[in-house]
Design an enzyme around this catalytic site. Structure first.
Site, mmCIF file in Angstrom:
data_model
loop_
_atom_site.group_PDB
_atom_site.id
_atom_site.type_symbol
_atom_site.label_atom_id
_atom_site.label_comp_id
_atom_site.label_asym_id
_atom_site.label_seq_id
_atom_site.Cartn_x
_atom_site.Cartn_y
_atom_site.Cartn_z
ATOM 1 N N SER A 94 0.843 -1.188 0.000
ATOM 2 C CA SER A 94 0.000 0.000 0.000
ATOM 3 C C SER A 94 0.882 1.244 0.000
ATOM 4 O O SER A 94 1.949 1.261 0.611
ATOM 5 C CB SER A 94 -0.933 0.017 1.214
ATOM 6 O OG SER A 94 -0.183 0.070 2.429
ATOM 7 N N HIS A 98 1.195 12.255 1.104
ATOM 8 C CA HIS A 98 0.575 13.543 1.418
ATOM 9 C C HIS A 98 1.590 14.659 1.162
ATOM 10 O O HIS A 98 2.512 14.871 1.962
ATOM 11 C CB HIS A 98 0.145 13.592 2.884
ATOM 12 C CG HIS A 98 -0.952 12.632 3.240
ATOM 13 N ND1 HIS A 98 -2.238 12.772 2.779
ATOM 14 C CD2 HIS A 98 -0.936 11.516 4.023
ATOM 15 C CE1 HIS A 98 -2.991 11.788 3.267
ATOM 16 N NE2 HIS A 98 -2.220 11.012 4.016
ATOM 17 N N HIS A 108 -3.270 7.587 -3.224
ATOM 18 C CA HIS A 108 -3.329 6.286 -2.563
ATOM 19 C C HIS A 108 -3.322 5.195 -3.628
ATOM 20 O O HIS A 108 -3.955 5.324 -4.684
ATOM 21 C CB HIS A 108 -4.599 6.176 -1.719
ATOM 22 C CG HIS A 108 -4.985 4.764 -1.398
ATOM 23 N ND1 HIS A 108 -5.964 4.074 -2.106
ATOM 24 C CD2 HIS A 108 -4.520 3.892 -0.472
ATOM 25 C CE1 HIS A 108 -6.090 2.865 -1.623
ATOM 26 N NE2 HIS A 108 -5.233 2.720 -0.636
ATOM 27 N N ASN A 110 -3.009 0.627 -3.727
ATOM 28 C CA ASN A 110 -2.667 -0.631 -3.081
ATOM 29 C C ASN A 110 -2.990 -1.800 -3.997
ATOM 30 O O ASN A 110 -3.899 -1.733 -4.825
ATOM 31 C CB ASN A 110 -3.353 -0.785 -1.711
ATOM 32 C CG ASN A 110 -4.805 -1.177 -1.839
ATOM 33 O OD1 ASN A 110 -5.150 -2.351 -1.932
ATOM 34 N ND2 ASN A 110 -5.683 -0.178 -1.830
ATOM 35 N N VAL A 111 -2.211 -2.859 -3.863
ATOM 36 C CA VAL A 111 -2.460 -4.126 -4.551
ATOM 37 C C VAL A 111 -2.288 -5.232 -3.523
ATOM 38 O O VAL A 111 -1.406 -5.166 -2.666
ATOM 39 C CB VAL A 111 -1.519 -4.332 -5.751
ATOM 40 C CG1 VAL A 111 -1.888 -3.407 -6.887
ATOM 41 C CG2 VAL A 111 -0.057 -4.112 -5.371
ATOM 42 N N HIS A 147 -7.038 9.985 -15.159
ATOM 43 C CA HIS A 147 -7.983 8.989 -15.660
ATOM 44 C C HIS A 147 -7.579 8.427 -17.019
ATOM 45 O O HIS A 147 -7.905 7.274 -17.328
ATOM 46 C CB HIS A 147 -9.396 9.562 -15.675
ATOM 47 C CG HIS A 147 -10.042 9.521 -14.329
ATOM 48 N ND1 HIS A 147 -10.724 8.421 -13.865
ATOM 49 C CD2 HIS A 147 -10.067 10.433 -13.322
ATOM 50 C CE1 HIS A 147 -11.154 8.648 -12.639
ATOM 51 N NE2 HIS A 147 -10.771 9.867 -12.286
ATOM 52 N N GLY A 260 -5.866 -8.104 13.914
ATOM 53 C CA GLY A 260 -4.807 -7.955 14.902
ATOM 54 C C GLY A 260 -3.524 -7.425 14.320
ATOM 55 O O GLY A 260 -2.436 -7.720 14.814
ATOM 56 N N GLY A 261 -3.638 -6.638 13.275
ATOM 57 C CA GLY A 261 -2.468 -6.074 12.619
ATOM 58 C C GLY A 261 -1.779 -5.012 13.454
ATOM 59 O O GLY A 261 -2.236 -4.644 14.543
#
Length: 312
Positions: A94, A98, A108, A110-111, A147, A260-261
């Site tokens: 991820s 900013h 942002h 993430n894969v 885009h 629980g990360g």
């Protein structure tokens, strides 16, 4: 899914993290990423890399995680009730950046790859991820470029992929309690296994490899624009909207907390400076008003004309 598939994806994700950090640090020219390795209590762990107080980026993170668990959290099985509570394995990268300058947007991406073992021993796997852009001041050319790149990434996999995943993104990154989009979107996909493993993995690699260059080209145009207290105040207020979405709706945040990360790594996506002003309203006709009235309204950015650009 074969074990070698898992190792193939993990190898790619680790190399992606390295490449992203190198590109971003080189672009910033001042700050470097610090690294924090951690272990998950049920197996696996991750590598959290953060950047702070740079020339360009006020705060950012590029995180790799590979975790296992005995019970798949509810946030990951909402659309697959048949695997609720099953043992799982998840890995992903991820990215959240900013910038300091309010005219430069937050990004942002993430894969991720999930797999779960059903009670009968069958392994269910799927990819997920996407990318989106959150501007604080709108620029038509940036929206179009963002885009167009999203469409380019999706095109080899079918003409329907970009419009379908763009719609997913517009619907997902939406603050229901505000009746307001978080940003101008991009693409968002989940439960991706319909093309078979090789093609799905190829698509995920296209997403990971092809997003950063377009983002940096946008930031390069905005990061040195002059700004003052007004713009920073507005950025801080909009940061508040970003926080609201991540803590209330974001599936990645919910999955991390429910499984629980590591809390510090999960919340590294939040901006450094945030404010909430009671019933704050932008000046009528201002660039601040234009953000929500025009730019945060889902639209076809591939056909909208640049004559609608709204300047400061």
């Amino acid at each position: 899914m074969q074990t070698h598939h898992t190792e193939q994806v993990k190898e790619y994700l680790l190399s992606l993290q390295d490449a992203l950090c190198q590109s971003l640090a080189d672009f910033d020219g001042k700050a470097v990423f610090s690294e924090d390795k951690w272990h998950h209590n049920n197996g696996g762990g991750g590598i959290t890399r953060t950047i702070n107080n740079g020339n360009i980026f006020e705060k950012g993170g590029v995180n790799f995680s590979h975790v296992r668990g005995d019970t798949l959290p509810a946030s990951a099985s909402a659309t697959r009730p048949e695997i609720a509570g099953c043992p799982f394995e998840a890995m992903g990268v991820s990215l959240i950046m900013h910038p300091l300058n309010p005219y430069a947007p937050t990004m942002h991406m993430n894969v991720r790859l999930f797999s779960a073992r059903k009670k009968d021993g069958e392994i269910i796997w799927w990819f997920g991820g996407g990318f989106d852009l959150t501007p604080y001041y709108g620029f038509m050319e940036d929206c179009i470029a963002w885009h167009r790149n999203a469409q380019k990434i999706c095109a080899p996999f079918g003409d329907d992929v970009y419009p379908r995943y763009k719609k997913n993104c517009d619907e997902y990154f939406y603050l229901k309690h505000r009746f307001e989009a978080r940003g101008i979107g991009g693409i968002f996909f989940d439960d991706l296994n319909e093309w078979g493993f090789p093609a799905c993995f190829e698509f995920v690699q296209s997403v990971g490899d092809q997003v950063i260059s377009t983002y940096l080209s946008i930031v390069e145009k905005r990061a040195h624009m002059p700004y003052g207290e007004r713009e920073r105040e507005f950025q801080s207020i909009r940061h508040g909207r970003y926080v609201e979405f991540n803590l209330v709706y974001d599936r990645g945040t919910l999955f991390g907390l429910q499984s629980g990360g590591r809390t510090e790594s999960i919340l590294v996506s939040l901006p450094a400076h945030v404010s909430w002003a009671y019933q704050w309203q932008p000046q009528v006709g201002s660039a601040e008003e234009a953000l929500t009235q025009f730019y945060l309204v889902p639209r076809d950015w591939l056909t909208v004309g640049e004559e609608h650009d709204i300047k400061k």
